[in-house]
Design a protein around this motif. Structure first.
Motif, PDB file in Angstrom:
ATOM      1  N   TYR A   1      41.429  40.193  45.618  1.00  0.00           N
ATOM      2  CA  TYR A   1      39.990  39.356  45.364  1.00  0.00           C
ATOM      3  C   TYR A   1      39.214  40.050  45.394  1.00  0.00           C
ATOM      4  O   TYR A   1      38.899  41.552  46.502  1.00  0.00           O
ATOM      5  CB  TYR A   1      39.672  38.721  46.656  1.00  0.00           C
ATOM      6  CG  TYR A   1      40.856  37.685  46.260  1.00  0.00           C
ATOM      7  CD1 TYR A   1      40.862  36.003  46.104  1.00  0.00           C
ATOM      8  CD2 TYR A   1      42.429  37.814  47.406  1.00  0.00           C
ATOM      9  CE1 TYR A   1      41.938  35.375  45.616  1.00  0.00           C
ATOM     10  CE2 TYR A   1      43.013  36.570  47.409  1.00  0.00           C
ATOM     11  CZ  TYR A   1      42.691  35.729  46.695  1.00  0.00           C
ATOM     12  OH  TYR A   1      43.947  33.908  46.728  1.00  0.00           O
ATOM     13  N   PHE A   2      37.377  39.626  44.521  1.00  0.00           N
ATOM     14  CA  PHE A   2      37.151  40.987  44.448  1.00  0.00           C
ATOM     15  C   PHE A   2      35.581  40.627  45.285  1.00  0.00           C
ATOM     16  O   PHE A   2      35.357  38.914  44.272  1.00  0.00           O
ATOM     17  CB  PHE A   2      36.524  42.155  43.145  1.00  0.00           C
ATOM     18  CG  PHE A   2      37.457  42.592  42.250  1.00  0.00           C
ATOM     19  CD1 PHE A   2      37.654  43.728  42.596  1.00  0.00           C
ATOM     20  CD2 PHE A   2      38.759  41.935  41.899  1.00  0.00           C
ATOM     21  CE1 PHE A   2      38.605  44.395  42.519  1.00  0.00           C
ATOM     22  CE2 PHE A   2      40.257  42.798  41.466  1.00  0.00           C
ATOM     23  CZ  PHE A   2      39.481  43.788  41.626  1.00  0.00           C
ATOM     24  N   PHE A   3      35.000  40.448  45.911  1.00  0.00           N
ATOM     25  CA  PHE A   3      33.770  40.085  45.756  1.00  0.00           C
ATOM     26  C   PHE A   3      32.367  41.004  45.521  1.00  0.00           C
ATOM     27  O   PHE A   3      32.735  42.317  46.120  1.00  0.00           O
ATOM     28  CB  PHE A   3      33.526  39.811  47.540  1.00  0.00           C
ATOM     29  CG  PHE A   3      34.962  39.043  48.575  1.00  0.00           C
ATOM     30  CD1 PHE A   3      34.814  37.416  48.295  1.00  0.00           C
ATOM     31  CD2 PHE A   3      35.534  39.381  48.581  1.00  0.00           C
ATOM     32  CE1 PHE A   3      35.459  37.034  48.975  1.00  0.00           C
ATOM     33  CE2 PHE A   3      37.137  39.072  48.783  1.00  0.00           C
ATOM     34  CZ  PHE A   3      36.601  37.945  48.896  1.00  0.00           C
TER      35      PHE A   3
ATOM     36  N   LYS B   1      45.199  38.344  39.335  1.00  0.00           N
ATOM     37  CA  LYS B   1      46.411  37.862  39.427  1.00  0.00           C
ATOM     38  C   LYS B   1      46.715  38.944  38.402  1.00  0.00           C
ATOM     39  O   LYS B   1      48.121  38.768  36.476  1.00  0.00           O
ATOM     40  CB  LYS B   1      47.317  37.175  39.216  1.00  0.00           C
ATOM     41  CG  LYS B   1      48.213  36.513  39.387  1.00  0.00           C
ATOM     42  CD  LYS B   1      48.524  35.287  40.129  1.00  0.00           C
ATOM     43  CE  LYS B   1      49.416  34.646  40.567  1.00  0.00           C
ATOM     44  NZ  LYS B   1      50.011  33.421  40.637  1.00  0.00           N
ATOM     45  N   LYS B   2      48.057  40.490  38.579  1.00  0.00           N
ATOM     46  CA  LYS B   2      48.643  40.626  37.356  1.00  0.00           C
ATOM     47  C   LYS B   2      50.221  40.445  37.672  1.00  0.00           C
ATOM     48  O   LYS B   2      51.060  39.308  38.251  1.00  0.00           O
ATOM     49  CB  LYS B   2      49.042  42.459  38.405  1.00  0.00           C
ATOM     50  CG  LYS B   2      49.888  43.036  37.541  1.00  0.00           C
ATOM     51  CD  LYS B   2      50.282  44.407  38.064  1.00  0.00           C
ATOM     52  CE  LYS B   2      50.606  44.880  37.483  1.00  0.00           C
ATOM     53  NZ  LYS B   2      51.026  46.367  38.150  1.00  0.00           N
ATOM     54  N   PHE B   3      50.613  40.092  35.796  1.00  0.00           N
ATOM     55  CA  PHE B   3      51.648  39.869  35.522  1.00  0.00           C
ATOM     56  C   PHE B   3      52.641  40.128  34.640  1.00  0.00           C
ATOM     57  O   PHE B   3      52.095  41.286  33.622  1.00  0.00           O
ATOM     58  CB  PHE B   3      51.039  38.381  34.601  1.00  0.00           C
ATOM     59  CG  PHE B   3      50.876  37.730  34.885  1.00  0.00           C
ATOM     60  CD1 PHE B   3      51.334  35.989  35.454  1.00  0.00           C
ATOM     61  CD2 PHE B   3      49.685  37.055  35.245  1.00  0.00           C
ATOM     62  CE1 PHE B   3      50.877  34.974  36.921  1.00  0.00           C
ATOM     63  CE2 PHE B   3      49.223  35.669  35.942  1.00  0.00           C
ATOM     64  CZ  PHE B   3      49.597  35.032  36.546  1.00  0.00           C
ATOM     65  N   THR B   4      53.910  40.393  35.284  1.00  0.00           N
ATOM     66  CA  THR B   4      54.397  41.845  34.551  1.00  0.00           C
ATOM     67  C   THR B   4      55.341  40.906  33.389  1.00  0.00           C
ATOM     68  O   THR B   4      56.051  40.024  33.440  1.00  0.00           O
ATOM     69  CB  THR B   4      55.786  42.199  35.423  1.00  0.00           C
ATOM     70  OG1 THR B   4      54.599  43.239  36.441  1.00  0.00           O
ATOM     71  CG2 THR B   4      56.766  43.800  34.584  1.00  0.00           C
ATOM     72  N   HIS B   5      55.742  41.431  32.084  1.00  0.00           N
ATOM     73  CA  HIS B   5      56.166  40.893  31.026  1.00  0.00           C
ATOM     74  C   HIS B   5      57.527  41.702  31.016  1.00  0.00           C
ATOM     75  O   HIS B   5      58.052  42.661  31.771  1.00  0.00           O
ATOM     76  CB  HIS B   5      55.675  41.213  29.256  1.00  0.00           C
ATOM     77  CG  HIS B   5      54.232  41.005  29.261  1.00  0.00           C
ATOM     78  ND1 HIS B   5      53.941  39.424  29.263  1.00  0.00           N
ATOM     79  CD2 HIS B   5      52.584  41.503  29.707  1.00  0.00           C
ATOM     80  CE1 HIS B   5      52.771  39.181  29.192  1.00  0.00           C
ATOM     81  NE2 HIS B   5      51.963  40.247  29.175  1.00  0.00           N
TER      82      HIS B   5
ATOM     83  N   LYS C   1      41.655  36.679  34.944  1.00  0.00           N
ATOM     84  CA  LYS C   1      41.037  36.940  36.511  1.00  0.00           C
ATOM     85  C   LYS C   1      40.610  35.120  36.227  1.00  0.00           C
ATOM     86  O   LYS C   1      39.989  34.954  35.674  1.00  0.00           O
ATOM     87  CB  LYS C   1      40.792  37.348  35.619  1.00  0.00           C
ATOM     88  CG  LYS C   1      40.674  39.055  35.617  1.00  0.00           C
ATOM     89  CD  LYS C   1      39.458  39.906  35.270  1.00  0.00           C
ATOM     90  CE  LYS C   1      40.226  41.266  35.613  1.00  0.00           C
ATOM     91  NZ  LYS C   1      39.583  43.092  35.309  1.00  0.00           N
ATOM     92  N   HIS C   2      39.809  34.672  37.160  1.00  0.00           N
ATOM     93  CA  HIS C   2      38.932  33.978  37.537  1.00  0.00           C
ATOM     94  C   HIS C   2      37.833  33.832  38.003  1.00  0.00           C
ATOM     95  O   HIS C   2      38.287  34.918  39.573  1.00  0.00           O
ATOM     96  CB  HIS C   2      40.218  32.529  38.420  1.00  0.00           C
ATOM     97  CG  HIS C   2      41.328  32.151  37.424  1.00  0.00           C
ATOM     98  ND1 HIS C   2      42.638  32.616  37.664  1.00  0.00           N
ATOM     99  CD2 HIS C   2      40.986  30.947  36.848  1.00  0.00           C
ATOM    100  CE1 HIS C   2      43.536  31.654  36.831  1.00  0.00           C
ATOM    101  NE2 HIS C   2      42.644  31.427  36.071  1.00  0.00           N
TER     102      HIS C   2
END
Length: 126
Positions: free
Chosen positions: A24-26, A44-48, A57-58
């Protein structure tokens, strides 16, 4: 001036919260008029399968006129959760050694018929 330079110029103050696969970035940023607002970004990191990865990112933008109501709602929701479920995380699925009941039964060679045919016996029955 490029978009990256403009974003760097707007950033006033930042904090980072790492939470497992999520970060989380504030960020406090400045409007063109010189007023401040807050952005909260969840990354959120997703690995293939091939080892490569990407981030989803949201982002929410929170302006000063909404701070009080937002904070009140957030406090109320967090208090409700703590009052109802306590502060301890109870989801086993988030534990590294979590195994579903079906997996445990297979490991212990318990079939559905063996599981269903089990009878409770109390010491009073003996």
């Amino acid at each position: 001036m490029g978009e990256k330079e403009l974003m760097d110029q707007e950033e006033i103050f930042s904090k980072v919260l790492r939470a497992g696969r999520r970060t989380y970035f504030f960020d406090v940023r400045s409007t063109k008029a010189g007023d401040y607002y807050l952005t909260v970004t969840e990354s959120k990191k997703f690995t293939h399968d091939d080892g490569s990865f990407h981030y989803k990112k949201h982002k929410i933008y929170l302006y000063k006129e909404d701070f009080s109501a937002f904070k009140n709602n957030l406090d109320e929701m967090m208090s409700y959760i703590i009052e109802e479920k306590g502060s301890e995380v109870i989801s086993e699925r988030h534990q590294k050694d979590f195994k579903r009941e079906e997996d445990v039964l297979v490991e212990n060679n318990v079939t559905d018929t063996a599981k269903d045919s089990f009878t409770d016996i109390s010491f009073d029955d003996i």
